[in-house]
Scaffold this motif. Structure first.
Motif, PDB file in Angstrom:
ATOM      1  N   ASP A 204       0.828  -1.205   0.000  1.00 30.03           N
ATOM      2  CA  ASP A 204       0.000   0.000   0.000  1.00 30.03           C
ATOM      3  C   ASP A 204       0.862   1.254   0.000  1.00 30.03           C
ATOM      4  OD1 ASP A 204      -2.711  -1.001   0.030  1.00 30.03           O
ATOM      5  OD2 ASP A 204      -2.312  -1.737   2.045  1.00 30.03           O
ATOM      6  N   ALA A 205       1.994   1.213   0.712  1.00 37.47           N
ATOM      7  CA  ALA A 205       2.870   2.385   0.771  1.00 37.47           C
ATOM      8  C   ALA A 205       3.857   2.433  -0.391  1.00 37.47           C
ATOM      9  CB  ALA A 205       3.630   2.404   2.089  1.00 37.47           C
ATOM     10  N   SER A 206       4.271   1.278  -0.885  1.00 37.86           N
ATOM     11  CA  SER A 206       5.205   1.239  -2.013  1.00 37.86           C
ATOM     12  C   SER A 206       4.536   1.819  -3.250  1.00 37.86           C
ATOM     13  CB  SER A 206       5.646  -0.202  -2.293  1.00 37.86           C
ATOM     14  OG  SER A 206       6.293  -0.760  -1.164  1.00 37.86           O
ATOM     15  N   VAL A 207       5.306   2.583  -4.033  1.00 35.90           N
ATOM     16  CA  VAL A 207       4.732   3.371  -5.126  1.00 35.90           C
ATOM     17  C   VAL A 207       5.491   3.135  -6.431  1.00 35.90           C
ATOM     18  CG1 VAL A 207       4.550   5.753  -5.970  1.00 35.90           C
ATOM     19  CG2 VAL A 207       3.711   5.184  -3.702  1.00 35.90           C
ATOM     20  N   ALA A 208       4.733   3.119  -7.518  1.00 33.37           N
ATOM     21  CA  ALA A 208       5.334   3.045  -8.854  1.00 33.37           C
ATOM     22  C   ALA A 208       4.881   4.253  -9.666  1.00 33.37           C
ATOM     23  CB  ALA A 208       4.931   1.761  -9.563  1.00 33.37           C
ATOM     24  N   VAL A 209       5.787   4.715 -10.528  1.00 33.05           N
ATOM     25  CA  VAL A 209       5.465   5.775 -11.477  1.00 33.05           C
ATOM     26  C   VAL A 209       5.220   5.123 -12.833  1.00 33.05           C
ATOM     27  CG1 VAL A 209       6.293   7.859 -12.624  1.00 33.05           C
ATOM     28  CG2 VAL A 209       6.880   7.439 -10.217  1.00 33.05           C
ATOM     29  N   LEU A 210       4.064   5.389 -13.431  1.00 30.42           N
ATOM     30  CA  LEU A 210       3.705   4.788 -14.706  1.00 30.42           C
ATOM     31  C   LEU A 210       3.595   5.846 -15.794  1.00 30.42           C
ATOM     32  CD1 LEU A 210       2.206   3.007 -12.322  1.00 30.42           C
ATOM     33  CD2 LEU A 210       1.262   1.806 -14.279  1.00 30.42           C
ATOM     34  N   VAL A 211       4.091   5.489 -16.972  1.00 26.39           N
ATOM     35  CA  VAL A 211       3.916   6.276 -18.179  1.00 26.39           C
ATOM     36  C   VAL A 211       3.387   5.334 -19.247  1.00 26.39           C
ATOM     37  CG1 VAL A 211       5.042   7.635 -19.978  1.00 26.39           C
ATOM     38  CG2 VAL A 211       5.744   7.907 -17.585  1.00 26.39           C
ATOM     39  N   ASP A 212       2.204   5.621 -19.759  1.00 26.51           N
ATOM     40  CA  ASP A 212       1.550   4.753 -20.758  1.00 26.51           C
ATOM     41  C   ASP A 212       1.459   3.312 -20.280  1.00 26.51           C
ATOM     42  OD1 ASP A 212       1.276   6.913 -22.508  1.00 26.51           O
ATOM     43  OD2 ASP A 212       3.270   6.578 -23.371  1.00 26.51           O
ATOM     44  N   GLY A 213       1.165   3.132 -18.993  1.00 29.38           N
ATOM     45  CA  GLY A 213       0.977   1.796 -18.438  1.00 29.38           C
ATOM     46  C   GLY A 213       2.244   1.048 -18.102  1.00 29.38           C
ATOM     47  N   GLU A 214       3.411   1.646 -18.353  1.00 27.97           N
ATOM     48  CA  GLU A 214       4.680   0.990 -18.067  1.00 27.97           C
ATOM     49  C   GLU A 214       5.278   1.576 -16.788  1.00 27.97           C
ATOM     50  OE1 GLU A 214       8.756   0.004 -20.491  1.00 27.97           O
ATOM     51  OE2 GLU A 214       8.048   2.074 -20.556  1.00 27.97           O
ATOM     52  N   VAL A 215       5.799   0.700 -15.914  1.00 26.59           N
ATOM     53  CA  VAL A 215       6.465   1.163 -14.700  1.00 26.59           C
ATOM     54  C   VAL A 215       7.836   1.701 -15.089  1.00 26.59           C
ATOM     55  CG1 VAL A 215       7.408   0.513 -12.459  1.00 26.59           C
ATOM     56  CG2 VAL A 215       5.256  -0.505 -13.247  1.00 26.59           C
ATOM     57  N   VAL A 216       8.036   3.004 -14.859  1.00 27.77           N
ATOM     58  CA  VAL A 216       9.298   3.632 -15.250  1.00 27.77           C
ATOM     59  C   VAL A 216      10.147   4.041 -14.050  1.00 27.77           C
ATOM     60  CG1 VAL A 216       8.305   4.429 -17.422  1.00 27.77           C
ATOM     61  CG2 VAL A 216       8.267   5.938 -15.419  1.00 27.77           C
ATOM     62  N   ALA A 217       9.528   4.067 -12.868  1.00 23.88           N
ATOM     63  CA  ALA A 217      10.257   4.364 -11.630  1.00 23.88           C
ATOM     64  C   ALA A 217       9.448   3.787 -10.477  1.00 23.88           C
ATOM     65  CB  ALA A 217      10.468   5.868 -11.442  1.00 23.88           C
ATOM     66  N   PHE A 218      10.095   3.595  -9.331  1.00 27.97           N
ATOM     67  CA  PHE A 218       9.378   3.012  -8.199  1.00 27.97           C
ATOM     68  C   PHE A 218      10.163   3.250  -6.915  1.00 27.97           C
ATOM     69  CE2 PHE A 218      12.103  -0.182 -10.097  1.00 27.97           C
ATOM     70  CZ  PHE A 218      12.797  -0.696  -9.013  1.00 27.97           C
ATOM     71  N   SER A 219       9.462   3.107  -5.797  1.00 31.89           N
ATOM     72  CA  SER A 219      10.085   3.174  -4.482  1.00 31.89           C
ATOM     73  C   SER A 219       9.403   2.141  -3.598  1.00 31.89           C
ATOM     74  CB  SER A 219       9.958   4.575  -3.882  1.00 31.89           C
ATOM     75  OG  SER A 219      10.695   4.674  -2.676  1.00 31.89           O
TER      76      SER A 219
END
Length: 298
Positions: A204-219
């Motif tokens: 729930d706390a872990s986060v992903a950054v998506l661009v056009d449905g693709e994970v491009v960054a995460f923490s």
């Protein structure tokens, strides 16, 4: 003093010892119990404890690194002894057992980690200090504000994603991390054990950054009560320089704080200037350091 293989019921005592020696590391009792009871696949992982008068006063684990294609890269991890029981040969006995284990697995190089006060011990046992790893902490009271998400970018918790999407992102992002051995694609089964199915992972706390449905960054956030560990924050190489790692980490810190986390810890290689800069801007402050120590076999 008795030294024996670790068993799952040692987990509470091991976590208490780790909190004393490494207060900035975060791995809870159930996560530790899981690792002892069901070790990571493909690593030949073992652990030993030193026990005195029924009390666990030392710990070490040993295995073969699954994240590199370099043959025989052995790891001796988190060797530590209770401060009141040092200078009695306990550390040497634990190190000997761990070294013997990885040598039976045809290790050609062995890596261990040492705090500043243990570098002399490492050198006496044939290990040469190399890279410095910086540990930092950040108080999360008050909670950091939620980040502003730019147009064309989506911020999503891991609960909205599949393990396959996250695995592909980590393999791409980790390929050029500073390391003592070349980083290759970790097998999916090993990654799933270490990350996705880890009891301590807070999806729930872990986060992903998506661009056009693709994970491009995460923490990623691994949690034990009110304490959290930023297990990995990274960006795919082709998306770097856009502030996406900071966006992901700020989002993860905000979500973790909202869910009761009061302090965050992380570590970075001293050569990883971009991530050190991200953490500094987020307010992290250095609290400790360790050094990777390498020994060649033969």
């Amino acid at each position: 003093m008795q030294i024996r293989p670790a068993v799952p019921d040692d987990a509470p005592a091991v976590v208490a010892l780790r909190a004393l020696v490494y207060p900035y590391l975060v791995r809870g009792v159930e996560s530790t119990r899981q690792m002892i009871a069901n070790p990571p696949p493909g690593e030949e992982w073992v652990a030993f404890v030193a026990e005195h008068a029924g009390r666990v006063v030392g710990w070490v684990s040993a295995y073969v690194n699954a994240r590199t294609a370099e043959p025989g890269f052995g790891e001796i991890s988190l060797l530590h002894v209770h401060p009141e029981h040092r200078g009695r040969g306990t550390g040497t006995a634990l190190l000997t057992l761990a070294r013997e284990h990885v040598l039976r697995l045809d290790a050609r190089r062995i890596r261990a980690w040492a705090q500043a006060e243990s570098l002399g011990f490492a050198r006496r046992h044939g290990f040469e200090p190399g890279r410095e790893l910086r540990y930092s902490s950040l108080a999360l009271r008050p909670a950091p504000p939620a980040p502003t998400v730019p147009a064309g970018v989506e911020l999503a918790p891991l609960t909205d994603l599949t393990p396959e999407l996250m695995y592909a992102a980590e393999v791409a992002a980790a390929s050029d991390e500073p390391e003592d051995a070349p980083q290759d694609a970790i097998p999916f089964e090993s990654w799933r054990y270490d990350v996705w199915d880890n009891i301590g992972l807070d999806r729930d706390a872990s986060v992903a950054v998506l661009v056009d449905g693709e994970v491009v960054a995460f923490s990623l956030v691994k949690r034990d009560g009110e304490r959290m560990w930023s297990d990995m924050t990274a960006t795919r190489p082709e998306y770097r320089g856009r502030g996406l790692a900071r966006l992901a980490k700020r989002g993860a810190l905000h979500r973790a704080a909202e869910r009761g986390v009061t302090v965050a810890y992380t570590s970075n290689d001293e050569a990883n200037a971009p991530m050190l800069a991200v953490n500094a801007r987020l307010g992290y402050r250095p609290i400790a350091a360790q050094w990777s120590c390498l020994a060649s076999v033969g």
